[in-house]
Design an enzyme around this catalytic site. Structure first.
Site, PDB file in Angstrom:
ATOM      1  N   ASP A 105      -0.187  -7.679   1.614  1.00 25.49           N
ATOM      2  CA  ASP A 105       0.280  -6.281   1.622  1.00 25.49           C
ATOM      3  C   ASP A 105       1.804  -6.265   1.786  1.00 25.49           C
ATOM      4  O   ASP A 105       2.334  -5.967   2.853  1.00 25.49           O
ATOM      5  CB  ASP A 105      -0.407  -5.516   2.748  1.00 25.49           C
ATOM      6  CG  ASP A 105      -0.136  -4.019   2.711  1.00 25.49           C
ATOM      7  OD1 ASP A 105       0.438  -3.538   1.698  1.00 25.49           O
ATOM      8  OD2 ASP A 105      -0.485  -3.331   3.687  1.00 25.49           O
ATOM      9  N   GLY A 135       2.619   6.552   9.108  1.00 29.58           N
ATOM     10  CA  GLY A 135       4.002   6.823   8.749  1.00 29.58           C
ATOM     11  C   GLY A 135       4.916   5.682   9.116  1.00 29.58           C
ATOM     12  O   GLY A 135       6.033   5.574   8.629  1.00 29.58           O
ATOM     13  N   HIS A 187       0.821  -1.218   0.000  1.00 29.07           N
ATOM     14  CA  HIS A 187       0.000   0.000   0.000  1.00 29.07           C
ATOM     15  C   HIS A 187       0.853   1.265   0.000  1.00 29.07           C
ATOM     16  O   HIS A 187       0.324   2.369  -0.194  1.00 29.07           O
ATOM     17  CB  HIS A 187      -0.985  -0.010   1.170  1.00 29.07           C
ATOM     18  CG  HIS A 187      -0.397   0.314   2.501  1.00 29.07           C
ATOM     19  ND1 HIS A 187      -0.017  -0.657   3.414  1.00 29.07           N
ATOM     20  CD2 HIS A 187      -0.120   1.503   3.104  1.00 29.07           C
ATOM     21  CE1 HIS A 187       0.450  -0.086   4.503  1.00 29.07           C
ATOM     22  NE2 HIS A 187       0.405   1.235   4.347  1.00 29.07           N
ATOM     23  N   SER A 229       3.919   2.696   8.416  1.00 29.02           N
ATOM     24  CA  SER A 229       3.569   1.713   7.390  1.00 29.02           C
ATOM     25  C   SER A 229       4.803   1.244   6.631  1.00 29.02           C
ATOM     26  O   SER A 229       5.687   2.031   6.297  1.00 29.02           O
ATOM     27  CB  SER A 229       2.564   2.299   6.401  1.00 29.02           C
ATOM     28  OG  SER A 229       1.286   2.407   6.968  1.00 29.02           O
ATOM     29  N   GLY A 230       4.826  -0.056   6.353  1.00 25.73           N
ATOM     30  CA  GLY A 230       5.923  -0.615   5.576  1.00 25.73           C
ATOM     31  C   GLY A 230       7.151  -0.954   6.385  1.00 25.73           C
ATOM     32  O   GLY A 230       8.051  -1.646   5.904  1.00 25.73           O
TER      33      GLY A 230
END
Length: 267
Positions: A119, A212, A73, A214-215
């Site tokens: 994801d 923020g 995402h 994320s990942g």
């Protein structure tokens, strides 16, 4: 049947992974705190120029000297990205940090944006980085390894310091306890949104990841002192950062080891 592990050992194509020159300060603080500088040397900042200047959009994990693991995402087809490696402060100019462009970005072919299924994404850097005291690839888990309920791990990133609060300048870490799938998939937790290819951690109403993050990685320490990245931050509660029974949900890296091997071998 999937094999349950507390923290077993990892497979990775990189030698010398997961043992920082500057060890993290793991003092069991549950709220987000500034990290010891350069103690998570596989943490990267994924940045986009969509706003007219380079800005942090997601975290990521350096898994080899030319590949970064992040969330699907985080990648948009019409955006231009770069990666900063070896960073502590996003605002400061740091002598040992390295910036690289992106050669390829590959999202999982079965990624479902609506259900956050699969994801996960890989980014190939424009050229390899050099391993150093501040830059080191992460260790990855054995295929299909599953963390035990209550395992203590750390989320790291430059996300918001609180619900609707400012983004962090200095890299943050927070202690999260793993929640097993049977608990996380209960109706008053994440229900059917939580699959067995995800890791849930947190949900105690005290500590969690924010926007923020994320990942970025879920870092878990092995008995020999090394660290393995078991998760990629996927989603959390839209109600805030620290919501009871709504733990941060991570893509479970061990479920995608064959995909990682296939992508990194073909590009």
């Amino acid at each position: 049947m999937r094999r349950l592990v507390v923290l077993t050992f990892m497979v990775t194509s990189v030698c010398g992974c997961g043992l920082p020159t500057y060890p993290p300060a793991v003092d069991r603080v549950v709220a987000g705190v500034d990290v010891r500088p350069y103690s998570w040397p596989w943490q990267v900042s994924l940045q986009s120029d969509s706003s007219g200047r380079w800005s942090h959009v997601c975290g990521g994990t350096l898994i080899t000297l030319e590949w970064v693991l992040t969330a699907a995402h985080c990648i948009r087809s019409h955006s231009t990205y770069r990666v900063e490696v070896g960073k502590h402060s996003l605002e400061a100019s740091e002598e040992n940090s390295i910036t690289r462009g992106v050669s390829h970005s590959i999202t999982h072919e079965d990624y479902n944006i609506f259900l956050s299924r699969n994801d996960i994404a890989l980014i190939k850097l424009s050229s390899p980085v050099v391993s150093s005291d501040t830059i080191m690839p992460a260790c990855l888990p054995q295929p299909n390894a599953v963390l035990s309920h209550g395992t203590a791990c750390y989320i790291t990133g430059w996300g918001r310091l609180s619900t609707d609060g400012p983004m962090a300048d200095v890299l943050q870490q927070a202690l999260l306890l793993v929640v097993d799938h049977d608990t996380c998939s209960q109706p008053d937790w994440w229900s059917v949104l939580a699959t067995d290819k995800m890791v849930c951690a947190g949900g105690d109403g005290i500590s969690a990841g924010c926007n923020g993050d994320s990942g970025g990685p879920l870092n878990c320490q092995n008995p020999d002192g090394t660290w393995t990245v078991y998760g990629v931050v996927s989603f959390g509660s839209g109600q805030g950062c620290n919501v009871f029974k709504k733990p941060t949900v991570f893509t479970q890296v061990s479920s995608y080891m064959s995909w990682i091997d296939k992508v990194t071998s073909n590009y």
